[in-house]
Design a protein around this motif. Structure first.
Motif, PDB file in Angstrom:
ATOM      1  N   GLU A 151       2.336  13.175  -5.909  1.00  0.00           N
ATOM      2  CA  GLU A 151       3.396  12.607  -5.780  1.00  0.00           C
ATOM      3  C   GLU A 151       3.436  11.832  -3.810  1.00  0.00           C
ATOM      4  OE1 GLU A 151       6.618  15.227  -2.760  1.00  0.00           O
ATOM      5  OE2 GLU A 151       4.373  15.782  -2.127  1.00  0.00           O
ATOM      6  N   ALA A 152       4.964  10.955  -4.561  1.00  0.00           N
ATOM      7  CA  ALA A 152       4.109   9.218  -3.457  1.00  0.00           C
ATOM      8  C   ALA A 152       4.898   9.984  -1.952  1.00  0.00           C
ATOM      9  CB  ALA A 152       5.675   8.997  -4.249  1.00  0.00           C
ATOM     10  N   VAL A 153       3.709  10.089  -1.254  1.00  0.00           N
ATOM     11  CA  VAL A 153       4.491  10.290   0.775  1.00  0.00           C
ATOM     12  C   VAL A 153       5.475   9.105   0.538  1.00  0.00           C
ATOM     13  CG1 VAL A 153       3.361  10.420   2.945  1.00  0.00           C
ATOM     14  CG2 VAL A 153       2.628  11.593   0.250  1.00  0.00           C
ATOM     15  N   ALA A 154       4.483   7.705   0.975  1.00  0.00           N
ATOM     16  CA  ALA A 154       4.939   6.463   2.207  1.00  0.00           C
ATOM     17  C   ALA A 154       4.378   4.890   1.146  1.00  0.00           C
ATOM     18  CB  ALA A 154       4.808   6.423   3.100  1.00  0.00           C
ATOM     19  N   VAL A 155       5.511   4.346   1.209  1.00  0.00           N
ATOM     20  CA  VAL A 155       4.788   2.452   0.980  1.00  0.00           C
ATOM     21  C   VAL A 155       4.888   2.409   2.282  1.00  0.00           C
ATOM     22  CG1 VAL A 155       6.856   2.125   0.128  1.00  0.00           C
ATOM     23  CG2 VAL A 155       5.285   1.439  -0.504  1.00  0.00           C
ATOM     24  N   ILE A 156       4.307   0.996   2.011  1.00  0.00           N
ATOM     25  CA  ILE A 156       4.417   0.274   3.169  1.00  0.00           C
ATOM     26  C   ILE A 156       3.966  -1.161   2.993  1.00  0.00           C
ATOM     27  CG2 ILE A 156       1.852   0.202   4.301  1.00  0.00           C
ATOM     28  CD1 ILE A 156       3.579  -0.423   6.667  1.00  0.00           C
TER      29      ILE A 156
ATOM     30  N   ALA B 226      -3.809   0.616  -3.613  1.00  0.00           N
ATOM     31  CA  ALA B 226      -2.924  -0.662  -3.614  1.00  0.00           C
ATOM     32  C   ALA B 226      -2.249  -2.175  -4.102  1.00  0.00           C
ATOM     33  CB  ALA B 226      -3.812  -1.750  -2.973  1.00  0.00           C
ATOM     34  N   ARG B 227      -1.504  -2.345  -4.415  1.00  0.00           N
ATOM     35  CA  ARG B 227      -0.727  -3.059  -6.067  1.00  0.00           C
ATOM     36  C   ARG B 227      -0.797  -4.220  -4.990  1.00  0.00           C
ATOM     37  NH1 ARG B 227       4.931  -3.447  -5.498  1.00  0.00           N
ATOM     38  NH2 ARG B 227       5.914  -1.952  -4.406  1.00  0.00           N
ATOM     39  N   TYR B 228      -0.969  -6.108  -6.055  1.00  0.00           N
ATOM     40  CA  TYR B 228      -0.886  -6.538  -5.546  1.00  0.00           C
ATOM     41  C   TYR B 228       0.364  -7.130  -5.298  1.00  0.00           C
ATOM     42  CZ  TYR B 228      -1.159 -12.357  -5.276  1.00  0.00           C
ATOM     43  OH  TYR B 228      -1.334 -13.694  -5.068  1.00  0.00           O
TER      44      TYR B 228
ATOM     45  N   VAL C 167       1.188  -0.973   0.154  1.00  0.00           N
ATOM     46  CA  VAL C 167      -0.361  -0.335  -0.114  1.00  0.00           C
ATOM     47  C   VAL C 167       1.085   0.963   0.114  1.00  0.00           C
ATOM     48  CG1 VAL C 167      -1.568   1.630   1.232  1.00  0.00           C
ATOM     49  CG2 VAL C 167      -1.532  -1.014   1.371  1.00  0.00           C
ATOM     50  N   GLY C 168       0.627   2.032  -1.253  1.00  0.00           N
ATOM     51  CA  GLY C 168       1.145   3.723  -0.914  1.00  0.00           C
ATOM     52  C   GLY C 168       0.023   4.643  -0.334  1.00  0.00           C
ATOM     53  N   TRP C 169       1.066   5.577  -0.474  1.00  0.00           N
ATOM     54  CA  TRP C 169       0.798   6.637   0.063  1.00  0.00           C
ATOM     55  C   TRP C 169       0.479   7.506  -1.268  1.00  0.00           C
ATOM     56  CZ3 TRP C 169      -4.049   7.771   3.205  1.00  0.00           C
ATOM     57  CH2 TRP C 169      -3.917   6.954   4.463  1.00  0.00           C
ATOM     58  N   PHE C 170       0.272   8.466  -1.140  1.00  0.00           N
ATOM     59  CA  PHE C 170       0.075   9.431  -2.260  1.00  0.00           C
ATOM     60  C   PHE C 170      -0.260  11.301  -1.584  1.00  0.00           C
ATOM     61  CE2 PHE C 170       2.414   7.084  -5.622  1.00  0.00           C
ATOM     62  CZ  PHE C 170       1.988   5.734  -4.872  1.00  0.00           C
ATOM     63  N   ARG C 171       0.043  11.932  -2.252  1.00  0.00           N
ATOM     64  CA  ARG C 171      -1.138  13.126  -2.115  1.00  0.00           C
ATOM     65  C   ARG C 171      -0.576  14.558  -3.096  1.00  0.00           C
ATOM     66  NH1 ARG C 171       3.564  16.555   2.975  1.00  0.00           N
ATOM     67  NH2 ARG C 171       4.804  17.313   0.924  1.00  0.00           N
ATOM     68  N   GLN C 172      -2.130  15.083  -3.138  1.00  0.00           N
ATOM     69  CA  GLN C 172      -1.538  16.150  -4.273  1.00  0.00           C
ATOM     70  C   GLN C 172      -2.507  17.375  -3.819  1.00  0.00           C
ATOM     71  OE1 GLN C 172      -3.445  15.348  -8.017  1.00  0.00           O
ATOM     72  NE2 GLN C 172      -2.011  16.282  -9.410  1.00  0.00           N
ATOM     73  N   ALA C 173      -1.282  19.076  -3.671  1.00  0.00           N
ATOM     74  CA  ALA C 173      -1.575  19.879  -3.465  1.00  0.00           C
ATOM     75  C   ALA C 173      -2.043  20.452  -4.153  1.00  0.00           C
ATOM     76  CB  ALA C 173      -0.773  20.266  -3.107  1.00  0.00           C
ATOM     77  N   PRO C 174      -3.097  21.474  -4.933  1.00  0.00           N
ATOM     78  CA  PRO C 174      -3.751  22.269  -5.980  1.00  0.00           C
ATOM     79  C   PRO C 174      -2.102  23.183  -6.693  1.00  0.00           C
ATOM     80  CG  PRO C 174      -4.758  22.930  -4.221  1.00  0.00           C
ATOM     81  CD  PRO C 174      -3.493  22.282  -3.585  1.00  0.00           C
TER      82      PRO C 174
END
Length: 119
Positions: free
Chosen positions: A46-51, A98-100, A34-41
């Motif tokens: 951009e990628a934030v973190a991956v677990i 999420a990705r397998y 699972v990855g966390w991403f964010r997008q500002a206006p």
């Protein structure tokens, strides 16, 4: 088919903390990275973190390292993003994906949760 739903966003003062949750359903969650991403206006996502499957967390970006961390609870089918010492520049919509584990592309995305940090 995996469904993801983020929660925990909101308005916080600079220096504060938030914990985002990403709840999954519809698949064997423990098999997914699972990855966390964010997008500002006006900015690119951009990628934030991956677990990874074992719970190992990698935070991307020097501006986030030391302030953000992530964890997972496979029993609850949930991944968390803990954000401390928040800054106004952390304001964005945060998404989990999420990705397998054997596939490189993120196939499943949540709707996102807004995080606003005021100065």
């Amino acid at each position: 088919q995996v469904q993801l739903k983020e929660s925990g966003g909101g308005l916080v003062l600079a220096g504060g903390s938030l914990r985002l949750s990403c709840a999954a359903s519809g698949g064997t969650f423990s098999y997914y990275t699972v990855g966390w991403f964010r997008q500002a206006p006006g900015k690119e996502r951009e990628a934030v973190a991956v677990i990874d499957l074992s719970g190992g967390c990698t935070v991307y970006g020097d501006s986030m390292k030391g302030r953000f961390s992530c964890s997972r609870d496979n029993g609850k089918n949930t991944v968390y993003l803990q954000m401390n010492s928040l800054k106004p520049e952390d304001t964005a919509v945060y998404y989990c994906a999420a990705r397998y584990y054997a596939i490189s592309e993120y196939a499943y995305w949540g709707q996102g949760t807004q995080v606003t940090v005021s100065s």
